[in-house]
Design an enzyme around this catalytic site. Structure first.
Site, short mmCIF file in Angstrom:
data_model
loop_
_atom_site.label_atom_id
_atom_site.label_comp_id
_atom_site.label_asym_id
_atom_site.label_seq_id
_atom_site.Cartn_x
_atom_site.Cartn_y
_atom_site.Cartn_z
N ASP A 170 -4.72 0.43 -4.96
CA ASP A 170 -4.65 0.68 -3.51
C ASP A 170 -4.18 2.12 -3.25
OD1 ASP A 170 -4.82 0.41 -0.80
OD2 ASP A 170 -3.15 -0.98 -0.59
N HIS A 229 -1.74 10.14 1.78
CA HIS A 229 -1.40 10.64 3.12
C HIS A 229 -0.76 12.01 2.94
CE1 HIS A 229 -2.36 7.00 5.28
NE2 HIS A 229 -1.63 6.29 4.45
ZN LIG Z 1 -5.50 -3.26 2.27
#
Ligand SMILES: [Zn+2]
Lengths: 425, 306
Positions: free
Chosen positions: A307, A311
């Protein structure tokens, strides 16, 4: 280019092979595999004590391109993948525009082919619904024909049960899984971390584990009813682990993945309000971590996926509740898996390779990687004993938002070989 | 003996010695407030910025008065109409304020942990004047001061906090401070307003106020905020008043003198009936006065640490 990989430990779960040997690679293909090879024309790579495995794939990556190139691009994301020991990634559709049209699938595949000369294969996961809004099905068969390997509205759940049912039915016609980000929206409104003791202590609005479990429970029933293929993204709770275990025992086509951060950290890591501990689903409790490890060990959990959610620095330089969800994961995954799972006896090296290569490839219908003479060389090489300290500034990823900076890990990638290209770390 | 920390972010983890030091120091400032000339010089030449990113007339006025009583120069900053509403980050705002050579920052913010973030980006002393649902340390200190003043001690007392514990920074700071000072703490409210696992903070949980009152020495009545998820946490104000409202009848039934605190502003006849708020056991107005003294003590102790 020719390489002679000397004295590496070849582990191939598909053939059951596990032995120390030499491997000769010529023009991206595997030549001979034997002990004591001598090829004067080849570059010799000494791999005593290192593992040679089928190439790793990360089933859950946010490459951010198109639309959010200030966070990550296909090139920087692929470089981070290679540096993390991956030869392939599946990229999630929450881009701008989202991957809900075949043109976006083609654009990403084209750019990925150029980036690093195709060293890292990029397999787009297309949106389930148009605009990822959860209302109307995206053109799933066109997307599949263009090369989408699975469907997901990741970042958001498919919240509507009727849409989920129809998506599963439709995707099953071409044998693609639907990947669900399981989260009940009203139950998690305003939430920024796991609901529980730490959230209570810190006064941070919570996201209860039952918000993940409730959506999964519903989805399992729909999967059973439709007979389709369902994959749960970033499973984080003990309750979900038990449900997936039961669904598998029932023979349903339910698979799941877990991220390194969810088995390495608990919600106590939030205590100093470090925004790099904020991700969705949130870090859970010790009981959840223990259940995830048990699920990894007994095979309930098929896949380890990161995942990877880059950012920018400024985006995370805010109050905890205002920070965006997500952390980068490509360049710490291998070390965390070895440190937290292999060295503590949860997984064997062979099981680790299954969960980072064999199983995820099977879930998205990719051809098996065989380490055998005459096959294409698609390899991940790593040192299971190397100790290193995570330095986020050294990441190849454009973003540095990791809670693991400064952490000592065991297990480090050495290099990857794929599509006739090699990357040495 | 100085305070251990350069900032006052919360009472979680603050030592008994530090809390006692603040409360004892506040006693002398409380005397100052009784004098005809209420101004003393310790913060002369120092500049304090009050950064209120969330409306709070009372806390802001109390801090401002405390700062002026200590002869500080006071800079008022309110988020409404300022650059924050134009999308400037907390970091930029704070750094701009600091560039004006501010010595101390008092901050109120709607996000838990905002002052903890602030101390990483600026050098000034930071006082948390309330961060989201996390802590409101000066409120809890003034509550403890007031209980100690009224009942002579904190150790061994039973203090109950009633209301929306889940969203209350006042509750958390009181729990941390009172537990450290040796009091028994319980919380009371509907199940929807009691946060998960709060027992692990060492408090007892009650859902029926009449069950807890017979053993309570001091009752801290939280303001019910109707605007918060109206209808989700409790059905109606009437129902809340019927089940949790602190009324004279209820207190008489409990059969003991219970000191009544309220952080204000009061919703009369919702969480507390008018006659209880005005009764001789109510210390609500003393809290307001003590709040100035306690804040003077905190400002003084932090600035004299430098
Ligand atoms: Zn997700």
């Amino acid at each position: 280019m020719q390489y002679l990989l000397k004295n590496g430990r070849l582990i191939d779960p598909l053939t059951g092979r596990d032995e120390e040997t030499d491997i000769h690679i010529v023009d991206g293909k595997i030549g001979r595999i034997a002990k004591n090879l001598n090829v004067p024309s080849a570059q010799v790579i000494e791999l005593k004590g290192k593992i040679v495995a089928p190439g790793f794939i990360d089933l859950h990556v946010h490459l951010r391109e198109p639309g959010f190139e200030y966070k990550e691009t296909i090139l920087t994301g692929c470089t981070a993948a290679a540096a993390g020991g991956f030869t392939a990634v599946c990229c999630m559709p929450n881009t701008n525009p989202p991957i809900d049209d075949e043109s976006v699938v083609r654009l990403i595949k084209e750019r990925a082919r150029i980036a690093m000369n195709g060293l890292v294969d990029v397999y787009p996961v297309a949106a389930v619904t148009k605009g990822r809004k959860g209302e109307h099905l995206a053109p799933l068969s066109e997307l599949a024909a263009a090369g989408a390997v699975a469907f997901s509205d990741d970042g958001d759940p498919v919240h509507d049960a009727e849409i989920m049912r129809r998506a599963l039915e439709y995707a099953s016609m071409f044998n693609r899984p639907v990947i669900q980000h399981a989260q009940d929206i009203p139950m998690t409104k305003g939430g920024a971390m796991n609901e529980g003791f730490t959230a209570t202590r810190l006064g941070i609005p919570g996201m209860p584990p039952v918000a993940e479990d409730a959506v999964l429970a519903r989805d399992i029933q729909i999967t059973k009813y439709t007979g389709a293929r369902y994959h749960l993204a970033h499973m984080s709770t003990a309750g979900a682990t038990a449900m997936v275990r039961a669904a598998k025992a029932e023979g349903l086509h339910v698979t799941c993945e877990v991220t390194p951060h969810h088995f390495s950290l608990t919600d106590e890591a939030v205590s100093d309000f470090d925004t790099n501990t904020k991700m969705n689903p949130p870090l859970r409790t010790r009981e959840d971590v223990d259940a995830l490890k048990k699920g990894l060990k007994d095979g309930t959990i098929d896949v380890i996926a990161t995942d990877h959610a880059p950012h920018s620095f400024d985006e995370k330089q805010v109050e905890y509740q205002s920070a965006p969800f997500g952390i980068v994961g490509l360049e710490t995954a291998l070390g965390l898996v070895v440190t937290e799972l292999v060295n503590s006896g949860v997984l064997t090296l062979s099981q680790m390779i299954e969960k980072m290569s064999t199983n995820p490839r099977r879930i998205v219908n990719l051809p098996e990687i065989r380490i055998a003479e005459g096959e294409q060389a698609n390899l991940t090489i790593f040192d299971p004993a190397a100790e290193w300290i995570v330095d986020v500034q050294a990441f190849k990823s454009k973003s540095k938002n990791s809670p693991f900076g400064g952490r000592k890990l065991t297990g480090k990638p050495v290099g990857v070989i794929n599509n006739g290209e090699a990357y040495w770390i | 003996m100085p305070l251990k920390s350069k900032h006052l972010l919360g009472l979680d983890g603050m030592s008994r010695e530090d809390i006692t030091l603040i409360l004892d120091t506040a006693v002398s400032f409380r005397e100052v407030l009784e004098r005809p000339i209420k101004k003393v010089p310790p913060l002369q030449g120092k500049t304090v910025a009050n950064m209120f990113f969330e409306n709070s007339t009372r806390t802001r006025l109390s801090f401002e008065l405390a700062e002026r009583r200590l002869s500080a120069d006071v800079l008022a900053f309110q988020a409404t109409g300022s650059s924050v509403s134009k999308g400037e980050t907390l970091k930029d705002t704070a750094r701009n304020i600091e560039a004006m050579k501010v010595d101390m920052v008092v901050m109120r913010h709607s996000a838990a942990g905002a002052p903890h973030y602030l101390v990483r980006v600026i050098d000034a002393n930071v006082i948390n004047a309330g961060d989201g649902g996390h802590e409101h340390p000066t409120q809890a200190l003034l509550d403890m001061y007031t209980i100690r003043e009224k009942l002579g001690r904190l150790e061994g007392l039973h203090v109950c906090i009633v209301g929306d514990i889940a969203h209350s920074r006042v509750a958390r700071s009181n729990i941390y401070g009172l537990r450290t000072m040796g009091a028994r703490v319980s919380v009371c409210g509907p199940a929807t307003m009691i946060p998960r696992d709060i027992e692990r903070l060492g408090v007892d949980v009650y859902h029926h106020i009449d069950d807890v009152l017979p053993t309570v020495d001091a009752l801290n009545v939280l303001r019910i905020q109707m605007e918060r998820d109206a209808g989700r946490l409790f059905p109606t104000l009437r129902e809340y008043h019927n089940f949790y409202g602190v009324t004279r009848q209820r207190l008489e039934k409990a059969g003991r003198a219970i000191t009544i605190l309220h952080p204000g502003p009061i919703n009369r006849d919702v969480e507390i009936s008018a006659d209880v708020a005005d009764s001789e056991h109510s210390v609500i107005l003393q809290q307001v006065l003590n709040g100035v003294a306690v804040r003077m003590a905190v400002l003084y102790l932090l600035s004299s640490r430098n």
